[in-house]
Design an enzyme around this catalytic site. Structure first.
Site, mmCIF file in Angstrom:
data_model
loop_
_atom_site.group_PDB
_atom_site.id
_atom_site.type_symbol
_atom_site.label_atom_id
_atom_site.label_comp_id
_atom_site.label_asym_id
_atom_site.label_seq_id
_atom_site.Cartn_x
_atom_site.Cartn_y
_atom_site.Cartn_z
ATOM 1 N N LYS A 94 0.850 -1.194 0.000
ATOM 2 C CA LYS A 94 0.000 0.000 0.000
ATOM 3 C C LYS A 94 0.882 1.238 0.000
ATOM 4 O O LYS A 94 1.446 1.607 1.032
ATOM 5 C CB LYS A 94 -0.903 0.052 1.237
ATOM 6 C CG LYS A 94 -1.934 1.180 1.126
ATOM 7 C CD LYS A 94 -2.525 1.593 2.444
ATOM 8 C CE LYS A 94 -1.892 2.822 3.021
ATOM 9 N NZ LYS A 94 -2.031 4.067 2.233
ATOM 10 N N GLU A 143 10.721 1.851 9.587
ATOM 11 C CA GLU A 143 11.607 2.982 9.282
ATOM 12 C C GLU A 143 10.803 4.234 9.556
ATOM 13 O O GLU A 143 9.820 4.514 8.867
ATOM 14 C CB GLU A 143 12.027 2.921 7.826
ATOM 15 C CG GLU A 143 12.801 1.657 7.601
ATOM 16 C CD GLU A 143 13.402 1.596 6.239
ATOM 17 O OE1 GLU A 143 12.681 1.880 5.280
ATOM 18 O OE2 GLU A 143 14.577 1.285 6.153
ATOM 19 N N CYS A 174 13.090 12.034 5.581
ATOM 20 C CA CYS A 174 13.294 11.475 6.926
ATOM 21 C C CYS A 174 14.716 11.692 7.425
ATOM 22 O O CYS A 174 14.935 11.891 8.607
ATOM 23 C CB CYS A 174 12.962 9.998 6.917
ATOM 24 S SG CYS A 174 13.826 9.095 5.624
ATOM 25 N N GLU A 228 9.965 16.793 14.213
ATOM 26 C CA GLU A 228 10.212 16.665 12.781
ATOM 27 C C GLU A 228 9.271 17.621 12.041
ATOM 28 O O GLU A 228 8.049 17.467 12.093
ATOM 29 C CB GLU A 228 9.903 15.214 12.390
ATOM 30 C CG GLU A 228 10.363 14.857 11.017
ATOM 31 C CD GLU A 228 10.095 13.392 10.706
ATOM 32 O OE1 GLU A 228 9.082 12.841 11.167
ATOM 33 O OE2 GLU A 228 10.910 12.816 9.975
HETATM 34 P P1 NAP Z 1 2.424 8.438 7.923
HETATM 35 O O1 NAP Z 1 1.293 9.365 8.137
HETATM 36 O O2 NAP Z 1 2.882 7.633 9.072
HETATM 37 O O3 NAP Z 1 1.965 7.497 6.720
HETATM 38 C C1 NAP Z 1 2.809 6.544 6.171
HETATM 39 C C2 NAP Z 1 1.984 5.441 5.560
HETATM 40 O O4 NAP Z 1 1.228 4.799 6.583
HETATM 41 C C3 NAP Z 1 0.960 5.905 4.530
HETATM 42 O O5 NAP Z 1 0.828 4.935 3.526
HETATM 43 C C4 NAP Z 1 -0.313 6.001 5.367
HETATM 44 O O6 NAP Z 1 -1.497 5.895 4.606
HETATM 45 C C5 NAP Z 1 -0.147 4.801 6.260
HETATM 46 N N1 NAP Z 1 -0.900 4.863 7.514
HETATM 47 C C6 NAP Z 1 -1.408 5.946 8.164
HETATM 48 N N2 NAP Z 1 -2.026 5.560 9.299
HETATM 49 C C7 NAP Z 1 -1.903 4.215 9.370
HETATM 50 C C8 NAP Z 1 -2.321 3.225 10.307
HETATM 51 N N3 NAP Z 1 -3.020 3.550 11.415
HETATM 52 N N4 NAP Z 1 -2.032 1.938 10.074
HETATM 53 C C9 NAP Z 1 -1.322 1.591 8.973
HETATM 54 N N5 NAP Z 1 -0.899 2.479 8.042
HETATM 55 C C10 NAP Z 1 -1.176 3.770 8.250
HETATM 56 O O7 NAP Z 1 3.687 9.176 7.351
HETATM 57 P P2 NAP Z 1 3.739 10.239 6.174
HETATM 58 O O8 NAP Z 1 3.201 11.522 6.662
HETATM 59 O O9 NAP Z 1 3.156 9.639 4.948
HETATM 60 O O10 NAP Z 1 5.310 10.337 5.925
HETATM 61 C C11 NAP Z 1 6.133 11.157 6.641
HETATM 62 C C12 NAP Z 1 6.815 10.383 7.758
HETATM 63 O O11 NAP Z 1 7.522 9.271 7.237
HETATM 64 C C13 NAP Z 1 7.873 11.206 8.472
HETATM 65 O O12 NAP Z 1 7.788 10.986 9.840
HETATM 66 C C14 NAP Z 1 9.168 10.664 7.934
HETATM 67 O O13 NAP Z 1 10.285 10.846 8.762
HETATM 68 C C15 NAP Z 1 8.829 9.240 7.781
HETATM 69 N N6 NAP Z 1 9.757 8.620 6.847
HETATM 70 C C16 NAP Z 1 10.688 7.746 7.327
HETATM 71 C C17 NAP Z 1 11.619 7.187 6.466
HETATM 72 C C18 NAP Z 1 12.671 6.229 6.954
HETATM 73 O O14 NAP Z 1 13.228 5.527 6.116
HETATM 74 N N7 NAP Z 1 12.969 6.158 8.225
HETATM 75 C C19 NAP Z 1 11.585 7.514 5.127
HETATM 76 C C20 NAP Z 1 10.629 8.424 4.678
HETATM 77 C C21 NAP Z 1 9.707 8.953 5.553
HETATM 78 P P3 NAP Z 1 -2.180 7.232 3.997
HETATM 79 O O15 NAP Z 1 -1.242 7.740 3.013
HETATM 80 O O16 NAP Z 1 -3.442 6.754 3.465
HETATM 81 O O17 NAP Z 1 -2.347 8.167 5.176
#
Ligand code: NAP
Length: 509
Positions: free
Chosen positions: A184, A259, A293, A394
């Site tokens: 997904k 991650e 990130c 962040e």
């Molecule tokens: P996010 O809100 O946590 O969403 C990430 C993914 O999880 C999306 O596909 C989202 O779906 C899904 N999701 C949301 N709520 C969920 C739940 N309760 N159960 C399962 N899946 C769920 O993060 P984001 O805003 O997209 O991305 C930014 C974050 O990602 C930042 O914190 C960044 O640091 C982190 N990040 C980490 C890395 C790493 O390698 N460490 C790399 C890139 C980004 P939807 O899109 O439908 O909401």
């Protein structure tokens, strides 16, 4: 391959080898953040659709040919996909840029950076397919065997910031090891993921081995974390969502790899010239509008050069070309959504309120072609202390927080004063000091006089609340496998060492 247009036709999802719609017929729109206009409609799947995709992957794992196919047959499919990606790289980048506002040239660098993993993972999987039969010192002379087997059904969930890169970090390793997958991508940026599914279909991947669905994370993603039919969930996203994944995955104690977020320190020592220092401060956040990130958003500068470096960083960062993400000249695009833009502007207000000095940016940009997009001017704060909100949380936007330090020890202390541990940087010409400080930073990826260089043959992951496990690198494929130890005693049943020890009163003669 969908060719880029200002507005695309409605996209479908890929379940059990079929391109289909969400079962309730719901769709949602993706707004192009550069223009504020609808770019494409996608399927709004729900938990029932997620269950269907998981069932397809379960059946493909338990009964399908994919896990049993030879590694040579599997790699043939992967090499075809790899060639298709190479041919369509620019189209993939345009699709992702129109969804998430990250400049198309930045996407290009991330595709180039991680697409080799489609072939690199194959080489690793070939090695892992061979049983380890080396003689074991403590195995009582038995001809032991250690074999690796796929975990089973793997679900993969990724964020919107660098969608192809996020997918390529996990999907090739998960699939080539014989697992079947439900993927997904983020709701805001699913197109490159859907395109890769088309490539695998064209390359002859058996049905059900890869399923790609779109829909809200709290519904679709939650089912992918909860389902007892899933053996491993590999997640990238916010730390708070990662914790929710862990809670949901506890039901059947499936394997979890995470991650998560970061607030990475970029330590700049005073043996650099102030020009070099300002360039490296900017480079640390240059990728993906600061929505990265491992961005170096806390820039720690030695106090002897601090004032000058802050001034020059504001000059460089403040003068980068802001524009439509689809233009090859753009270096800073819009933030992914209006909500994200407002969140970033909120952080900027908090920086001002807490006493940091705003050196450039700090506002929304709406002149000319930027009128309807979600643009925030590249922003630099000086006089930041590590306890301010802009240094602790962040921000995920084009904001640099500059913090002074006096000694190496103080720099290390500030660098490690965070809940995160994804990345860090050390900028110095002193090799010994560089390595010494790199070893002291509690983070999974350290850049020395560089930033944003990542390689698929180097492990990627975080310490502390930045995650669990490692993707890619020498253990990348193994993360998606179980390890089985086999103890054969070919001397015959009568000669069993343990039988003699346990059943014959310890007489082993
Ligand atoms: P996010 O809100 O946590 O969403 C990430 C993914 O999880 C999306 O596909 C989202 O779906 C899904 N999701 C949301 N709520 C969920 C739940 N309760 N159960 C399962 N899946 C769920 O993060 P984001 O805003 O997209 O991305 C930014 C974050 O990602 C930042 O914190 C960044 O640091 C982190 N990040 C980490 C890395 C790493 O390698 N460490 C790399 C890139 C980004 P939807 O899109 O439908 O909401």
């Amino acid at each position: 391959m969908v060719k880029y247009k200002e507005k695309l036709e409605e996209q479908k999802v890929f379940i059990d080898g079929e391109w289909t719609t969400a079962s309730k017929g719901d769709t949602y729109s993706i707004i192009n953040p550069s223009t504020g206009k609808t770019f494409v409609k996608c399927q709004k799947c729900d938990a029932e659709d997620a269950k269907k995709a998981i069932d397809a992957a379960r059946d493909a794992f338990d009964n399908g040919p994919w896990p049993e196919m030879s590694i040579e047959e599997k790699t043939k499919i992967f090499y075809k996909v790899s060639a298709m990606i190479e041919e369509d790289t620019w189209e993939i980048c345009q699709l992702d840029a129109s969804c998430n506002g990250v400049p198309v040239s930045h996407h290009n660098s991330t595709v180039m950076n991680m697409s080799p993993n489609f072939e690199y993972a194959c080489e690793q999987a070939k090695e892992l397919a061979k049983p380890d039969t080396t003689e074991k010192e403590y195995a009582m002379g038995m001809e032991t065997m250690v074999v690796r087997e796929p975990d089973g059904v793997v679900t993969i969930i990724t964020p919107w910031n660098v969608p192809f890169w996020q997918m390529a970090l996990k999907l090739p390793s998960a699939l080539i090891s014989g697992n079947t997958v439900v993927f997904k991508p983020a709701s805001q940026a699913p197109l490159s993921g859907l395109e890769v599914a088309k490539m695998f279909e064209k390359a002859g991947l058996p049905k059900g081995a890869l399923n790609v669905i779109t829909g809200p994370g709290p519904v679709v993603g939650a089912e992918m974390a909860k389902s007892d039919k899933v053996d491993h969930i590999a997640f990238t996203g916010e730390t708070v969502t990662g914790k929710e994944i862990v809670r949901n995955a506890a039901g059947n104690l499936k394997k979890v790899t995470l991650e998560l977020g970061g607030k990475s320190p970029n330590i700049i020592f005073d043996d650099l010239s102030t020009d070099e220092a300002a360039e490296m401060a900017t480079l640390g956040v240059a990728l993906a509008n600061g929505e990265e990130c491992f961005a170096g958003t806390r820039v720690l500068v030695q106090e002897t050069i601090y004032e000058e470096v802050c001034k020059k960083t504001a000059e460089i960062y403040g003068s980068l070309k802001v524009g439509n993400a689809i233009s090859a000249e753009t270096t800073v695009g819009p933030l992914v959504t209006e909500e994200q833009m407002n969140k970033v502007l909120g952080y900027i207000e908090s920086g001002k309120e807490e006493g940091a000095t705003l050196l450039c940016g700090g506002n929304r940009l709406q002149e000319g072609e930027l009128k309807d997009g979600f643009f925030v001017a590249p922003t630099v704060f000086s006089d930041v202390s590590n306890d301010m909100k802009i240094a602790r949380e962040e921000i995920f936007g084009p904001v640099i927080s500059m913090i002074p330090f006096s000694t190496e020890e103080e720099a290390i202390e500030i660098a490690n004063d965070t809940i995160y541990g994804l990345a860090g940087g050390v900028m110095t010409n002193d090799r010994e000091k560089g390595i010494r400080v790199a070893r002291k930073i509690k983070a999974g990826n350290i850049f020395l006089n560089e930033w944003h260089v990542l390689a698929c043959d180097m492990p990627f992951g975080g310490y502390k609340q930045s995650g669990w496990g490692r993707m890619v690198g020498n253990k990348g494929v193994e993360e998606f496998m179980q390890i089985k130890s086999i103890y054969p005693d070919w001397e015959g049943i009568g000669s069993s060492i343990m039988k003699n020890l346990l059943l014959s009163g310890g007489d082993t003669e």
